[in-house]
Scaffold this motif. Sequence first.
Motif, mmCIF file in Angstrom:
data_model
loop_
_atom_site.group_PDB
_atom_site.id
_atom_site.type_symbol
_atom_site.label_atom_id
_atom_site.label_comp_id
_atom_site.label_asym_id
_atom_site.label_seq_id
_atom_site.Cartn_x
_atom_site.Cartn_y
_atom_site.Cartn_z
ATOM 1 N N PRO A 149 -3.010 11.058 -14.479
ATOM 2 C CA PRO A 149 -3.984 10.402 -13.582
ATOM 3 C C PRO A 149 -3.244 8.928 -13.034
ATOM 4 O O PRO A 149 -2.539 8.689 -13.820
ATOM 5 C CB PRO A 149 -5.029 10.109 -14.643
ATOM 6 N N PHE A 150 -4.079 8.336 -11.948
ATOM 7 C CA PHE A 150 -3.539 7.383 -11.654
ATOM 8 C C PHE A 150 -4.616 6.110 -11.561
ATOM 9 O O PHE A 150 -5.954 6.911 -11.428
ATOM 10 C CB PHE A 150 -2.858 7.621 -10.101
ATOM 11 N N LEU A 151 -4.387 4.895 -11.475
ATOM 12 C CA LEU A 151 -5.477 4.154 -11.119
ATOM 13 C C LEU A 151 -5.882 3.684 -9.990
ATOM 14 O O LEU A 151 -4.940 3.556 -9.020
ATOM 15 C CB LEU A 151 -5.101 2.662 -11.937
ATOM 16 N N ARG A 152 -7.218 4.034 -9.421
ATOM 17 C CA ARG A 152 -7.651 3.539 -8.111
ATOM 18 C C ARG A 152 -7.701 2.224 -7.983
ATOM 19 O O ARG A 152 -7.386 1.532 -8.870
ATOM 20 C CB ARG A 152 -9.076 4.220 -8.030
ATOM 21 N N ALA A 153 -8.031 1.861 -6.751
ATOM 22 C CA ALA A 153 -7.989 0.472 -6.323
ATOM 23 C C ALA A 153 -9.104 -0.506 -7.311
ATOM 24 O O ALA A 153 -8.874 -1.541 -7.804
ATOM 25 C CB ALA A 153 -8.345 0.091 -5.075
ATOM 26 N N ASP B 288 -8.646 10.042 -3.758
ATOM 27 C CA ASP B 288 -8.899 8.490 -3.919
ATOM 28 C C ASP B 288 -7.604 7.851 -4.182
ATOM 29 O O ASP B 288 -7.296 6.725 -4.536
ATOM 30 C CB ASP B 288 -9.029 8.650 -5.639
ATOM 31 N N LEU B 289 -6.382 8.646 -3.305
ATOM 32 C CA LEU B 289 -4.933 8.034 -3.129
ATOM 33 C C LEU B 289 -5.365 6.646 -2.311
ATOM 34 O O LEU B 289 -6.313 6.675 -1.618
ATOM 35 C CB LEU B 289 -4.262 8.934 -2.352
ATOM 36 N N THR B 290 -4.560 5.602 -2.525
ATOM 37 C CA THR B 290 -4.550 4.458 -1.685
ATOM 38 C C THR B 290 -4.245 4.524 -0.328
ATOM 39 O O THR B 290 -3.531 5.446 0.147
ATOM 40 C CB THR B 290 -3.490 3.204 -2.213
ATOM 41 N N LYS B 291 -5.122 4.287 0.648
ATOM 42 C CA LYS B 291 -5.027 4.460 2.026
ATOM 43 C C LYS B 291 -4.051 3.389 2.562
ATOM 44 O O LYS B 291 -4.167 2.298 2.155
ATOM 45 C CB LYS B 291 -6.257 4.418 2.679
ATOM 46 N N VAL B 292 -3.175 3.913 3.337
ATOM 47 C CA VAL B 292 -2.345 2.909 4.005
ATOM 48 C C VAL B 292 -2.763 2.456 5.482
ATOM 49 O O VAL B 292 -2.661 3.237 6.450
ATOM 50 C CB VAL B 292 -0.849 3.454 4.226
ATOM 51 N N ARG C 286 0.861 -1.287 -0.109
ATOM 52 C CA ARG C 286 0.041 0.003 0.155
ATOM 53 C C ARG C 286 0.997 1.205 0.072
ATOM 54 O O ARG C 286 0.557 2.545 -0.531
ATOM 55 C CB ARG C 286 -1.100 -0.079 1.128
ATOM 56 N N ILE C 287 1.920 1.220 0.835
ATOM 57 C CA ILE C 287 2.994 2.301 0.681
ATOM 58 C C ILE C 287 3.418 2.588 -0.624
ATOM 59 O O ILE C 287 3.467 3.635 -1.164
ATOM 60 C CB ILE C 287 4.055 2.192 1.666
#
Length: 174
Positions: A78-82, A92-96, A62-63
């Motif tokens: 842009p980035f891909l969400r989960a 929308d960033l991945t939560k650690v 996740r980090i």
Amino acid sequence: DGGPGRTGQASLPFRMRMAEKGVHLFPACVHNGTAVGQECDQLFGEYKSCSDTVTDDIISERIGSRAEQVSLLRQSLPFLRADGVQSRSKRDLTKVELTNYDLPRIVNGVHDPTGSVEKRPFSRAFSKDKVHAANRKVGAVPLTRAALDHPKVRRELEGDEEPGGIVVRARDRR
């Protein structure tokens, strides 16, 4: 548990009532060496260590994912969400963090097509061979009471008994 007060006079009436019903209660381990007589203590050390490693792997993934997403955001890309959808939003960033959805992986990892149990905590620690080995080590199956011979178990002499006498008596009772 055969700890203080569990086999003395206080519990005698209860144990007698249970014996009348056909249930004979006796201490499952030696009084003064609990880890020596506990099969699960023999197994859970490896399980905890392995599940901690899997947990560290999840957090590291996740980090890494979040760092990659932040890098793309800084470049205005842009980035891909989960869920696979593209995004440019910081929310929308991945939560650690760990969630309940991580429990199955923490408990028993992910299936490895090669059959390896290296990253499967439960399968690794509680394999049939390891459970049998732990039972033998403490003397539970077969019932040898091997824990009585463990160096951590204190032996108290009765009266004018010679050192080693109680060990011989304990072995004779097996």
